[in-house]
Design a protein around this motif. Structure first.
Motif, short mmCIF file in Angstrom:
data_model
loop_
_atom_site.label_atom_id
_atom_site.label_comp_id
_atom_site.label_asym_id
_atom_site.label_seq_id
_atom_site.Cartn_x
_atom_site.Cartn_y
_atom_site.Cartn_z
N ILE A 24 0.99 -1.13 0.23
CA ILE A 24 -0.22 -0.49 -0.04
C ILE A 24 0.80 1.23 0.27
N LEU A 25 0.41 2.36 -0.70
CA LEU A 25 1.86 3.53 -0.79
C LEU A 25 2.10 4.23 0.20
N GLY A 26 0.97 4.55 0.80
CA GLY A 26 0.73 5.40 1.96
C GLY A 26 1.82 4.35 2.91
N ARG A 27 1.54 3.24 3.24
CA ARG A 27 2.33 2.52 4.66
C ARG A 27 3.69 2.35 4.17
N LEU A 28 4.06 2.12 2.74
CA LEU A 28 5.42 1.48 1.87
C LEU A 28 6.41 3.07 2.37
N SER A 29 5.61 4.41 1.80
CA SER A 29 5.87 5.75 2.32
C SER A 29 6.37 6.03 3.77
N SER A 30 5.72 5.82 4.57
CA SER A 30 6.04 6.49 5.42
C SER A 30 7.26 5.72 6.23
N GLY A 66 -9.27 1.57 -1.95
CA GLY A 66 -10.52 1.92 -1.61
C GLY A 66 -11.22 2.67 -3.45
N LYS A 67 -11.43 3.31 -3.81
CA LYS A 67 -11.21 4.67 -4.74
C LYS A 67 -10.65 5.09 -5.94
N LYS A 68 -9.08 5.54 -4.71
CA LYS A 68 -8.43 6.24 -4.97
C LYS A 68 -7.67 5.72 -6.38
N PRO A 69 -7.29 4.75 -6.89
CA PRO A 69 -7.23 4.99 -8.09
C PRO A 69 -7.46 5.42 -8.99
N GLU A 70 -9.45 5.24 -8.80
CA GLU A 70 -9.87 5.85 -9.81
C GLU A 70 -9.97 7.34 -9.65
N SER A 78 2.74 26.12 -12.97
CA SER A 78 3.83 26.53 -13.44
C SER A 78 4.57 27.66 -12.72
N GLY A 79 3.17 28.35 -12.01
CA GLY A 79 3.68 29.63 -12.21
C GLY A 79 3.13 30.81 -13.22
N TYR A 80 2.73 30.35 -14.12
CA TYR A 80 2.54 31.15 -15.37
C TYR A 80 0.61 31.37 -15.65
N PRO A 81 0.34 32.52 -16.09
CA PRO A 81 -1.21 31.76 -15.80
C PRO A 81 -1.54 31.09 -17.55
N GLY A 82 -2.38 29.82 -16.73
CA GLY A 82 -2.91 29.05 -18.03
C GLY A 82 -1.98 27.65 -17.27
N GLY A 83 -0.48 27.86 -16.30
CA GLY A 83 0.01 26.94 -16.04
C GLY A 83 -0.29 25.79 -15.37
N PHE A 84 -1.53 26.07 -15.09
CA PHE A 84 -2.33 24.45 -14.33
C PHE A 84 -2.56 22.92 -14.89
N LYS A 85 -1.70 22.07 -14.29
CA LYS A 85 -1.64 20.66 -15.37
C LYS A 85 -2.12 19.51 -14.03
N GLU A 86 -2.67 18.85 -14.67
CA GLU A 86 -3.29 17.57 -13.57
C GLU A 86 -3.13 16.11 -14.31
N ILE A 87 -2.82 15.26 -13.25
CA ILE A 87 -2.37 13.99 -13.70
C ILE A 87 -2.62 13.33 -13.25
N SER A 88 -3.74 12.11 -14.69
CA SER A 88 -4.35 10.76 -13.55
C SER A 88 -3.57 9.40 -12.45
N PHE A 89 -4.52 9.91 -11.80
CA PHE A 89 -2.86 8.46 -10.85
C PHE A 89 -2.65 6.83 -11.87
N ALA A 90 -3.71 6.62 -13.42
CA ALA A 90 -3.46 4.90 -13.76
C ALA A 90 -2.65 6.05 -15.23
N LYS A 91 -2.51 7.32 -15.28
CA LYS A 91 -1.36 7.83 -16.46
C LYS A 91 -0.17 7.93 -16.15
N MET A 92 -0.19 8.90 -14.17
CA MET A 92 1.41 8.19 -13.77
C MET A 92 2.36 7.46 -13.63
N LYS A 93 0.99 5.87 -13.45
CA LYS A 93 1.57 4.81 -13.20
C LYS A 93 2.34 3.88 -14.74
N LYS A 94 1.16 4.40 -15.61
CA LYS A 94 1.19 4.09 -16.47
C LYS A 94 2.48 4.38 -17.51
#
Length: 138
Positions: A24-30, A66-70, A78-94
């Motif tokens: 489990i990610l949290g237990r491993l990380s701690s 739980g539902k965290k994978p989805e 980035s600090g610039y206007p429009g520089g907001f990024k979102e990456i899903s867990f599934a895409k990051m894992k892939k």
């Protein structure tokens, strides 16, 4: 009687191998964060970097509950206007499964000037082959 404070040259750094297969990610990380800080040592001191090196293998096999994978999303700006990024867990894992563990461990370390040195001792490997095997024997 005075409290013993180890000198910088007296610190012995060990290597720990942790398998993330089915963990489990949290237990491993701690657990990893504790090794990086040196909390498992009797000579632990908050103001000194007395932690060990940690190698985490099978980063792509880490699990969430739980539902965290989805639902889990990694956000950055980035600090610039429009520089907001979102990456899903599934895409990051892939695409970059090692960043999942690095992000979780980094969030569990104290946010101070020792954090960069502690994170440098964390090695996250995709797959079960350990390129740092020679460090464990010698």
């Amino acid at each position: 009687m005075k409290t013993y404070q180890p000198k910088e040259k007296e610190i012995k750094r060990e290597w720990h191998l942790i398998d993330a297969d089915g963990a489990i990610l949290g237990r491993l990380s701690s657990e990893v964060a504790g090794y990086l800080m040196g909390k498992h040592k009797a000579s632990f001191s908050r103001h000194m970097d007395s932690g060990d090196c940690v190698v985490v293998i099978n980063a792509q096999k880490v699990k969430l509950t739980g539902k965290k994978p989805e639902q889990k999303v990694y956000r950055s700006h980035s600090g610039y206007p429009g520089g907001f990024k979102e990456i899903s867990f599934a895409k990051m894992k892939k695409e970059h499964p090692e960043r999942i563990i690095e992000h979780a461990v980094g969030g569990m370390l104290p946010h101070n000037r020792l954090k960069k040195d502690r994170m440098a001792r964390l090695k996250v490997i995709v797959g079960d082959k350990n390129p740092y095997q020679d460090k464990f024997n010698g």
